[in-house]
Every structure is written in structure tokens, then in C-alpha cells.
Motif scaffolding. Structure first.
Motif, mmCIF file in Angstrom:
data_model
loop_
_atom_site.group_PDB
_atom_site.id
_atom_site.type_symbol
_atom_site.label_atom_id
_atom_site.label_comp_id
_atom_site.label_asym_id
_atom_site.label_seq_id
_atom_site.Cartn_x
_atom_site.Cartn_y
_atom_site.Cartn_z
ATOM 1 N N ASN A 239 11.667 46.618 -47.253
ATOM 2 C CA ASN A 239 11.857 47.478 -48.129
ATOM 3 C C ASN A 239 13.126 48.453 -48.066
ATOM 4 O OD1 ASN A 239 10.623 49.037 -46.558
ATOM 5 N ND2 ASN A 239 8.949 50.508 -47.412
ATOM 6 N N ILE A 240 13.542 48.940 -47.066
ATOM 7 C CA ILE A 240 14.742 49.621 -46.650
ATOM 8 C C ILE A 240 15.834 48.816 -47.005
ATOM 9 C CG2 ILE A 240 16.092 50.642 -44.763
ATOM 10 C CD1 ILE A 240 13.124 51.301 -43.468
ATOM 11 N N ASP A 241 15.782 47.627 -46.460
ATOM 12 C CA ASP A 241 16.915 46.616 -46.574
ATOM 13 C C ASP A 241 17.075 46.362 -48.101
ATOM 14 O OD1 ASP A 241 16.913 44.955 -43.390
ATOM 15 O OD2 ASP A 241 17.465 46.767 -43.987
ATOM 16 N N LYS B 231 16.235 48.345 -50.557
ATOM 17 C CA LYS B 231 16.926 49.652 -51.312
ATOM 18 C C LYS B 231 18.538 49.358 -51.058
ATOM 19 C CE LYS B 231 16.215 54.401 -51.826
ATOM 20 N NZ LYS B 231 16.092 54.548 -53.210
ATOM 21 N N LEU B 232 18.805 49.258 -49.776
ATOM 22 C CA LEU B 232 20.309 49.259 -49.358
ATOM 23 C C LEU B 232 21.094 48.343 -50.187
ATOM 24 C CD1 LEU B 232 20.522 49.902 -45.533
ATOM 25 C CD2 LEU B 232 21.915 50.662 -47.309
ATOM 26 N N ARG C 64 21.703 49.046 -53.675
ATOM 27 C CA ARG C 64 22.505 50.372 -53.801
ATOM 28 C C ARG C 64 24.169 49.701 -53.598
ATOM 29 N NH1 ARG C 64 25.523 52.786 -55.887
ATOM 30 N NH2 ARG C 64 26.186 54.897 -54.998
ATOM 31 N N LEU C 65 24.090 48.873 -52.473
ATOM 32 C CA LEU C 65 25.431 48.398 -52.147
ATOM 33 C C LEU C 65 25.989 47.581 -53.385
ATOM 34 C CD1 LEU C 65 25.084 47.299 -48.540
ATOM 35 C CD2 LEU C 65 26.737 48.848 -49.290
ATOM 36 N N CYS D 263 15.429 36.111 -41.578
ATOM 37 C CA CYS D 263 13.929 36.147 -40.982
ATOM 38 C C CYS D 263 12.960 36.668 -41.985
ATOM 39 C CB CYS D 263 13.940 37.082 -39.909
ATOM 40 S SG CYS D 263 14.647 36.434 -38.212
ATOM 41 N N SER E 82 19.819 40.074 -38.915
ATOM 42 C CA SER E 82 20.132 41.027 -37.978
ATOM 43 C C SER E 82 20.427 40.581 -36.781
ATOM 44 C CB SER E 82 18.980 42.064 -37.832
ATOM 45 O OG SER E 82 17.765 41.456 -37.629
ATOM 46 N N LYS F 116 23.468 42.100 -40.364
ATOM 47 C CA LYS F 116 22.976 43.353 -40.709
ATOM 48 C C LYS F 116 23.370 44.740 -39.857
ATOM 49 C CE LYS F 116 19.054 42.263 -43.402
ATOM 50 N NZ LYS F 116 17.534 42.207 -43.481
ATOM 51 N N PRO F 117 23.515 45.738 -40.106
ATOM 52 C CA PRO F 117 23.488 46.306 -41.703
ATOM 53 C C PRO F 117 24.492 45.926 -42.375
ATOM 54 C CG PRO F 117 23.696 48.152 -39.978
ATOM 55 C CD PRO F 117 23.730 46.872 -38.973
ATOM 56 N N VAL F 118 24.181 45.316 -43.441
ATOM 57 C CA VAL F 118 25.200 44.965 -44.434
ATOM 58 C C VAL F 118 26.354 46.109 -45.119
ATOM 59 C CG1 VAL F 118 25.851 43.728 -46.560
ATOM 60 C CG2 VAL F 118 24.050 42.962 -45.044
ATOM 61 N N ARG F 119 27.562 45.944 -45.145
ATOM 62 C CA ARG F 119 28.193 47.150 -45.676
ATOM 63 C C ARG F 119 28.960 47.127 -46.827
ATOM 64 N NH1 ARG F 119 31.912 48.733 -40.343
ATOM 65 N NH2 ARG F 119 30.312 50.278 -39.598
#
Lengths: 191, 152
Positions: free
Chosen positions: A20-22, A24-25, A28-29, A77, A106, A127-130
């Protein structure tokens, strides 16, 4: 078949990640580029969203629905269907195979990266993707990319040729100039 | 009562120390860059998700390692998740412990795993406390009418 000068609908990216964190990230990106984003937490949900019927585990002949998804970005994964398996199913589908797919992981495993690229992934992001990674998606998401199942257009942009000017900081070999993290190769000049 | 500029200075010093001591890495800065007027609470939201996830993962890890017959694949799967989420928010020290933890999982080394569990819990609690302190400082600045300094 003229080029439409004014983009009315935002480009649509389907993001697939069980974290869920990724999710959301990545959402947003992607939204910083004003893409419309749909985020799902599994490969099977992704295929459902793309309109593939679950006929013997997503081996359908064709989809009746035309999806409006312009790009799929998926984690590698995931429990159940991995990102690689999802990639494969997409490439095996007549209706979906031309949608560019990007894999995120990752783990920096060269064998994994080549497998994905060989299977038809356009990019592989560590990851983390920027933001600088998302920036690389732009040529895959230009408005000329949108293809339908009936589109015979042999405009061949989906191997990432640089016909969009000045979009990238990368040199000819496709190396990014950013990187103290040993970011993986993005082979947007696949041969 | 501290002035706005004192609070801001505290904020800058505190944040700098968190980076210098390796609690946070550049990914945290990336998160801050994604926060703006239309996403004013982005960092707190992501970090809160991280806190929730981490508590669950720590419980799952403890349970998994208490089994009579430990399923190291399962343990590794939890650690992999923890490594991913901590890396996504820039909690570098937590991520680093996870790397070692995965090695012990691969070796099926119970002692190593148990030690890493303690370590990762410890590092998680530390970074959680520090992030909470950082957020409190931000709130104080905002309530005093100031703005959060941009870190580079």
C-alpha cells in the motif's frame, strides 16, 4: 488518422503493487505528471481491470472491451501472480500486447532485469522509484501511443525510440546521469 | 516560548542530524518534495502507513519465529516486505538490518534471525520516535505561523 492537437483525456496509467505504501507513492509520482492513475494490488486485479476474462486463468482469445490504459507499471515481487507473469500474460494477449509495461523491483538482480526486458518490458525501475524514473515514461505516454485492437498503425514507438525531443538526460547508451544507487539499466533503445 | 526562527533552526538541526546519523536517507527528501498544497499531508500519510505496516510485520515476524518448525520462506517474505516499505520512506537503518535479516533467513539461522528481529524492532522504534518528534516540530512551526524550512 490525423494527429489530434489537443489532448482531452489525460493519459491513463495502471499501477500494480501489493504494497500500500508503494501504491501511494507511485500514484503520487504519476500524478505529478497529471496522468490519470488506477492502482490495484494484484496481477489478477490488473488483468480484470484490463478487460481480460478469467477464462482458464486469463487465457482469453481477445477482449471485447477496449481498454483505455496507456501504460502499465507493475511491481515484480507480488504474491499470486508476479509482475513477470503479468507481463507475459499481457504480451500474449492480442488486445493488450501493445500497451507498454514497466517493471519495478526492490532487488537489483541482473538476470531478472534481462528476463523482463526480453519478455517485452520497456523499462525496469529499481525501487524506490523516483520522479526521474517517471520522467522516463514520457515517450511511452505520448498521445500518438494510444492503440486500439483494430489499429493497424505500424508506428513503432513502443520500443522507446527517441522521437520526443529533449525528454531525457540519458546519453546514447541509455545510462541515467543520476545515480549513486546503482540504478538499473533502462534499455529504451532495445534492439 | 520559542520563536518561529528558533523552532525553524531546531527543525533544520534535527533533520540534519537524522540524515547524518543514517536514520533517514535521500528517499525521505524525495517524499518531502512530493508534498505540496494539493497534497499537504503526503509525508505524514505515507509514514503513518509505514508505522501501521511495521507493527503488523513485527508481530508476524515474532509469531513466525516462535513456531516449532520455522518456515523461513515465510519469515523472509515478511522481511522482504519490511525492507521494501522502510526503503520506500527512507528509513535507512531499518532497511540495513533487513538486509542482514534476509541473509540469516537464507541460512535458516534461527539465532541470527532472532537477533535481527530484536535489532529491526529497535531501529524501527528509534526511527518512529524521531519521525514523530520531527512531525511535532513541524506542527509547532506551523502553529506559530512559520513555514517549514526546505532541506536540501
Amino acid at each position: 488518422m490525423g494527429v489530434i492537437a489537443i489532448q482531452e483525456t489525460p493519459l491513463h496509467v495502471l499501477a500494480v503493487d501489493d504494497s500500500n505504501i508503494d501504491r501511494k507513492l507511485i500514484e503520487r509520482l504519476l500524478k505529478t505528471y497529471s496522468y490519470h492513475v488506477t492502482a490495484v494490488d494484484s496481477g489478477s486485479k490488473a488483468l480484470e481491470f484490463l478487460g481480460l476474462q478469467d477464462v482458464e486463468n486469463f487465457q482469453s482469445f481477445s477482449s471485447n472491451q477496449e481498454t483505455d490504459v496507456n501504460l502499465i507499471i507493475t511491481d515484480y515481487c507480488m504474491p499470486g501472480m508476479t509482475g513477470f507473469e503479468l507481463l507475459r500474460k499481457i504480451k500474449e494477449s492480442k488486445s493488450l500486447k501493445d500497451i507498454p509495461v514497466v517493471i519495478m523491483s526492490s532487488d537489483n538482480i541482473p538476470a531478472r532485469i534481462s528476463r523482463c526486458l526480453e519478455e517485452g518490458a520497456q523499462e525496469f525501475f529499481l525501487k524506490p522509484v523516483r520522479l526521474s524514473d517517471v520522467d522516463k515514461l514520457r515517450p511511452y505516454l505520448s498521445k500518438n501511443e494510444r492503440k486500439t485492437t483494430n489499429d493497424d498503425d505500424d508506428d513503432d514507438n513502443d520500443d522507446g525510440d527517441d522521437d520526443v525531443e529533449g525528454w531525457s538526460d540519458e546519453d546514447e547508451q541509455g545510462r541515467s546521469d543520476e545515480d549513486e544507487r546503482g540504478q538499473a539499466v533502462s534499455m529504451d533503445q532495445s534492439s | 516560548m520559542a520563536s518561529v526562527s528558533q523552532l525553524q533552526r531546531q527543525f533544520v538541526e534535527y533533520t540534519t542530524s537524522l540524515y547524518n546519523e543514517g536514520y533517514l536517507d535521500d528517499q525521505f527528501t524525495q517524499l518531502q518534495k512530493l508534498q505540496d498544497e494539493s497534497n499537504p499531508d503526503f509525508v505524514v500519510e505515507v509514514v503513518s502507513l509505514f508505522f501501521e505496516d511495521s507493527e503488523k510485520l513485527l508481530n508476524n515476524l515474532a509469531t513466525a519465529l516462535q513456531q516449532k518448525i520455522v518456515d523461513y520462506k515465510q519469515v523472509d517474505s515478511h522481511v522482504h516486505q519490511f525492507k521494501g516499505s522502510s526503503s520506500s520512506i527512507g528509513a535507512q537503518r531499518v532497511t540495513n538490518v533487513c538486509v542482514h535479516f534476509r541473509n540469516y533467513c537464507e541460512e535458516k539461522n534461527l539465532d541470527g534471525c532472532l537477533r535481527c528481529l530484536q535489532q529491526v524492532k529497535h531501529e524501527y522504534i528509534l526511527v518512529r520516535n524521531k519521525l514523530e518528534a520531527l512531525f511535532r516540530l513541524e506542527q509547532q512551526i506551523l502553529q506559530a505561523g512559520g513555514s517549514i524550512p526546505m532541506m536540501e
